[in-house]
Design a protein around this motif. Structure first.
Motif, PDB file in Angstrom:
ATOM      1  N   ASN A   9      23.301  13.039  36.536  1.00  0.00           N
ATOM      2  CA  ASN A   9      23.188  11.765  37.185  1.00  0.00           C
ATOM      3  C   ASN A   9      24.416  11.479  36.931  1.00  0.00           C
ATOM      4  OD1 ASN A   9      23.325   9.381  39.024  1.00  0.00           O
ATOM      5  ND2 ASN A   9      21.552   8.661  36.594  1.00  0.00           N
ATOM      6  N   SER A  34      18.919  17.016  30.819  1.00  0.00           N
ATOM      7  CA  SER A  34      17.707  15.702  30.477  1.00  0.00           C
ATOM      8  C   SER A  34      16.818  16.197  29.346  1.00  0.00           C
ATOM      9  CB  SER A  34      17.587  15.167  31.624  1.00  0.00           C
ATOM     10  OG  SER A  34      17.181  15.475  32.743  1.00  0.00           O
ATOM     11  N   ASP A  67      22.816  29.515  32.635  1.00  0.00           N
ATOM     12  CA  ASP A  67      21.267  27.972  32.604  1.00  0.00           C
ATOM     13  C   ASP A  67      21.179  28.623  31.617  1.00  0.00           C
ATOM     14  OD1 ASP A  67      20.049  26.514  31.859  1.00  0.00           O
ATOM     15  OD2 ASP A  67      19.698  25.436  34.171  1.00  0.00           O
ATOM     16  N   ASN A  70      15.884  14.421  44.117  1.00  0.00           N
ATOM     17  CA  ASN A  70      14.640  15.492  43.259  1.00  0.00           C
ATOM     18  C   ASN A  70      13.216  14.507  43.761  1.00  0.00           C
ATOM     19  OD1 ASN A  70      12.601  16.928  41.740  1.00  0.00           O
ATOM     20  ND2 ASN A  70      14.507  17.345  40.370  1.00  0.00           N
ATOM     21  N   LYS A  77      18.919   8.578  27.153  1.00  0.00           N
ATOM     22  CA  LYS A  77      20.333   8.442  27.658  1.00  0.00           C
ATOM     23  C   LYS A  77      21.908   8.935  26.483  1.00  0.00           C
ATOM     24  CE  LYS A  77      20.539   6.267  31.773  1.00  0.00           C
ATOM     25  NZ  LYS A  77      20.982   4.453  32.680  1.00  0.00           N
ATOM     26  N   ILE A 108      23.134  29.845  39.584  1.00  0.00           N
ATOM     27  CA  ILE A 108      23.204  29.669  38.929  1.00  0.00           C
ATOM     28  C   ILE A 108      21.812  30.940  37.933  1.00  0.00           C
ATOM     29  CG2 ILE A 108      21.263  28.097  37.262  1.00  0.00           C
ATOM     30  CD1 ILE A 108      22.660  25.734  38.853  1.00  0.00           C
ATOM     31  N   ARG A 147      11.389  12.432  41.684  1.00  0.00           N
ATOM     32  CA  ARG A 147      11.455  11.143  41.504  1.00  0.00           C
ATOM     33  C   ARG A 147      10.805   9.901  42.788  1.00  0.00           C
ATOM     34  NH1 ARG A 147      16.912   9.785  42.331  1.00  0.00           N
ATOM     35  NH2 ARG A 147      16.885   7.989  40.741  1.00  0.00           N
ATOM     36  N   ASN A 150      19.971  27.582  43.340  1.00  0.00           N
ATOM     37  CA  ASN A 150      20.055  27.153  41.984  1.00  0.00           C
ATOM     38  C   ASN A 150      18.416  26.814  41.771  1.00  0.00           C
ATOM     39  OD1 ASN A 150      18.926  25.833  39.538  1.00  0.00           O
ATOM     40  ND2 ASN A 150      19.795  23.537  40.185  1.00  0.00           N
ATOM     41  N   SER A 151      18.480  28.111  41.424  1.00  0.00           N
ATOM     42  CA  SER A 151      18.560  29.647  40.583  1.00  0.00           C
ATOM     43  C   SER A 151      18.118  30.946  40.373  1.00  0.00           C
ATOM     44  CB  SER A 151      18.593  29.232  38.986  1.00  0.00           C
ATOM     45  OG  SER A 151      17.151  28.835  38.852  1.00  0.00           O
ATOM     46  N   ASN A 166      16.721  19.165  46.181  1.00  0.00           N
ATOM     47  CA  ASN A 166      14.833  19.878  45.198  1.00  0.00           C
ATOM     48  C   ASN A 166      13.710  19.276  46.218  1.00  0.00           C
ATOM     49  OD1 ASN A 166      12.572  19.955  43.606  1.00  0.00           O
ATOM     50  ND2 ASN A 166      13.726  21.012  42.338  1.00  0.00           N
ATOM     51  N   ILE A 184      23.547  19.402  35.554  1.00  0.00           N
ATOM     52  CA  ILE A 184      22.932  19.206  36.424  1.00  0.00           C
ATOM     53  C   ILE A 184      22.768  17.970  36.058  1.00  0.00           C
ATOM     54  CG2 ILE A 184      20.518  19.289  38.616  1.00  0.00           C
ATOM     55  CD1 ILE A 184      21.200  22.788  37.184  1.00  0.00           C
ATOM     56  N   GLY A 206      20.131  21.862  33.487  1.00  0.00           N
ATOM     57  CA  GLY A 206      19.741  20.117  33.541  1.00  0.00           C
ATOM     58  C   GLY A 206      19.548  19.853  32.226  1.00  0.00           C
ATOM     59  N   LEU A 237      19.801  31.169  35.738  1.00  0.00           N
ATOM     60  CA  LEU A 237      18.280  30.517  34.723  1.00  0.00           C
ATOM     61  C   LEU A 237      17.720  31.575  33.657  1.00  0.00           C
ATOM     62  CD1 LEU A 237      17.177  27.660  33.614  1.00  0.00           C
ATOM     63  CD2 LEU A 237      15.496  28.073  35.545  1.00  0.00           C
ATOM     64  N   ASP A 255      18.112  23.973  44.916  1.00  0.00           N
ATOM     65  CA  ASP A 255      17.214  23.589  43.560  1.00  0.00           C
ATOM     66  C   ASP A 255      16.029  24.603  44.074  1.00  0.00           C
ATOM     67  OD1 ASP A 255      16.202  23.805  40.930  1.00  0.00           O
ATOM     68  OD2 ASP A 255      16.667  21.694  40.989  1.00  0.00           O
ATOM     69  N   GLU A 257      21.839  15.313  40.314  1.00  0.00           N
ATOM     70  CA  GLU A 257      20.243  15.307  40.538  1.00  0.00           C
ATOM     71  C   GLU A 257      19.829  14.535  41.418  1.00  0.00           C
ATOM     72  OE1 GLU A 257      19.443  15.484  36.461  1.00  0.00           O
ATOM     73  OE2 GLU A 257      19.197  13.096  36.222  1.00  0.00           O
ATOM     74  N   LEU A 258      20.165  13.627  41.475  1.00  0.00           N
ATOM     75  CA  LEU A 258      18.883  12.343  42.035  1.00  0.00           C
ATOM     76  C   LEU A 258      17.783  12.646  43.214  1.00  0.00           C
ATOM     77  CD1 LEU A 258      21.324   9.532  40.968  1.00  0.00           C
ATOM     78  CD2 LEU A 258      19.241  10.263  39.603  1.00  0.00           C
TER      79      LEU A 258
HETATM   80  N1  THG Z   1      17.754  23.899  35.200  1.00  0.00           N
HETATM   81  C1  THG Z   1      18.342  24.323  36.590  1.00  0.00           C
HETATM   82  N2  THG Z   1      18.006  22.756  37.668  1.00  0.00           N
HETATM   83  C2  THG Z   1      17.255  22.225  37.377  1.00  0.00           C
HETATM   84  C3  THG Z   1      16.691  21.892  36.487  1.00  0.00           C
HETATM   85  C4  THG Z   1      17.048  22.749  35.210  1.00  0.00           C
HETATM   86  N3  THG Z   1      16.281  21.509  38.127  1.00  0.00           N
HETATM   87  C5  THG Z   1      16.214  20.393  37.991  1.00  0.00           C
HETATM   88  C6  THG Z   1      16.083  20.100  36.954  1.00  0.00           C
HETATM   89  N4  THG Z   1      16.187  20.743  35.675  1.00  0.00           N
HETATM   90  C7  THG Z   1      17.360  18.859  36.512  1.00  0.00           C
HETATM   91  N5  THG Z   1      17.088  17.614  37.784  1.00  0.00           N
HETATM   92  C8  THG Z   1      17.312  16.861  37.711  1.00  0.00           C
HETATM   93  C9  THG Z   1      16.318  15.428  38.038  1.00  0.00           C
HETATM   94  C10 THG Z   1      15.708  13.944  38.075  1.00  0.00           C
HETATM   95  C11 THG Z   1      16.063  13.741  36.688  1.00  0.00           C
HETATM   96  C12 THG Z   1      15.948  15.038  35.913  1.00  0.00           C
HETATM   97  C13 THG Z   1      16.517  15.633  36.234  1.00  0.00           C
HETATM   98  C14 THG Z   1      15.410  12.862  36.131  1.00  0.00           C
HETATM   99  N6  THG Z   1      16.216  11.852  36.849  1.00  0.00           N
HETATM  100  C15 THG Z   1      16.281  10.203  36.162  1.00  0.00           C
HETATM  101  C16 THG Z   1      14.947   9.053  36.895  1.00  0.00           C
HETATM  102  O1  THG Z   1      14.626   9.567  37.797  1.00  0.00           O
HETATM  103  O2  THG Z   1      14.817   8.344  36.841  1.00  0.00           O
HETATM  104  C17 THG Z   1      17.366   9.272  36.592  1.00  0.00           C
HETATM  105  C18 THG Z   1      18.833  10.397  35.579  1.00  0.00           C
HETATM  106  C19 THG Z   1      19.199   9.214  34.836  1.00  0.00           C
HETATM  107  O3  THG Z   1      19.003   7.678  35.000  1.00  0.00           O
HETATM  108  O4  THG Z   1      19.845   9.122  34.081  1.00  0.00           O
HETATM  109  O5  THG Z   1      14.103  12.365  36.152  1.00  0.00           O
HETATM  110  O6  THG Z   1      17.483  22.573  33.521  1.00  0.00           O
HETATM  111  N7  THG Z   1      19.519  25.241  36.530  1.00  0.00           N
END
Ligand code: THG
Length: 265
Positions: A228, A197, A160, A9, A207, A120, A12, A96-97, A45, A226, A195, A122, A75, A6-7
């Motif tokens: 890290n 997180s 998703d 993006n 985490k 994907i 970030r 995606n997506s 992304n 999706i 995703g 969604l 994405d 996912e990084l």
């Molecule tokens: N579904 C689908 N696509 C998606 C998402 C989803 N794309 C975007 C997003 N949600 C998923 N992608 C991210 C990208 C970066 C981060 C979170 C989601 C992010 N990362 C941390 C940072 O930058 O600090 C680092 C991660 C870590 O350290 O664990 O913020 O829901 N289909």
């Protein structure tokens, strides 16, 4: 588990800045590191750059593909941006997506119809965000049937169910993992991805929440994420959880990971 790194993006900070500066080296390092860590797809992304998304997404695909054979997950909610990125992508990408939002559905379906892309799907519609298992199943049903009617193979579809923050509603974690289970049993051969997180949004020690949530979702059948891939604890959790879920014959993968030092985290 199909892992989508996912990084890359633009939301970030370092990545957004690298894209604007056309800093090839920074992007290529993040791409190569994720591929090396085991990502099956490299998510790209550029969603924060309204108007410039097609141009930036195209540049990202070219830049990433110059350094790794691992395909991209393109994405974007914008079919135009996806089409631009596809025009330069080599090999078989993940899209995606697609969603049930009318514009996105109508414009993206012809792009994926009859292809071998991973897609994907969604669980989002013009009626807003789904909250319950039932909400998600209704959307998933329409998306999956639409994709199959348009000659996308069931094994190329990743539903998703949409992760929503625990901090907003205590039931969101359970509704999500139960949705994974319901979707996987309703459509044999299909995949799920998400995703993760978002689950921990608004909470401290994200985490831990993300890692534990991953294990709960794998127990219900989640087979794509999706995430890290540089998070070694997350990667170790996935290997252990998949063995526990009966997806790792004789624990071969678990043993291999142990020997490779992947549990020294
Ligand atoms: N579904 C689908 N696509 C998606 C998402 C989803 N794309 C975007 C997003 N949600 C998923 N992608 C991210 C990208 C970066 C981060 C979170 C989601 C992010 N990362 C941390 C940072 O930058 O600090 C680092 C991660 C870590 O350290 O664990 O913020 O829901 N289909």
């Amino acid at each position: 588990m199909i892992i989508v790194g996912e990084l890359i993006n633009a939301s970030r900070k370092a990545i957004g800045a690298a894209i604007e500066a056309e800093d090839v080296e920074t992007i290529q390092k993040v791409a190569a590191d994720q591929a090396e860590a085991g990502a099956n797809y490299i998510d790209v992304n550029a969603g924060i750059f309204v108007g410039k998304e097609p141009e930036y997404l195209t540049w990202l695909v070219e830049t990433v593909q110059d350094v790794t054979e691992t395909p991209c997950a393109i994405d974007s909610p914008d079919p135009k941006a996806i089409e631009a990125a596809l025009s330069v992508h080599k090999g078989t990408p993940m899209i995606n997506s697609i969603s049930l939002e009318k514009d996105r559905y109508d414009n993206l379906m012809p792009v994926v119809a009859g292809t071998d892309y991973k897609v994907i799907a969604l669980c989002m519609s013009d009626e807003g965000m789904p909250e319950t298992v039932d909400d998600r199943l209704k959307i998933a049903d329409k998306l999956v049937n639409g994709l199959i009617q348009n000659n996308v193979k069931v094994e190329n579809i990743f539903v998703d169910p949409l992760v929503q923050p625990m901090s907003v509603n205590t039931s969101f974690g359970v509704e999500f993992v139960n949705s994974v289970e319901a979707i996987m049993s309703k459509f044999p051969g299909i995949h799920t991805a998400c995703g993760l997180s978002n689950i921990s949004y608004g909470l401290p020690a994200r985490k831990f929440m993300n890692q534990t949530f991953m294990v709960m979702a794998i127990a219900k059948g989640l087979d794509g994420a999706i995430m890290n891939p540089l998070d070694k604890k997350m990667m170790a959790n996935i290997i252990a959880a998949e063995a526990l879920a009966g997806k790792d014959e004789y624990c071969m993968n678990y043993l291999k990971a142990f020997r490779a030092g992947k549990f020294d985290v």
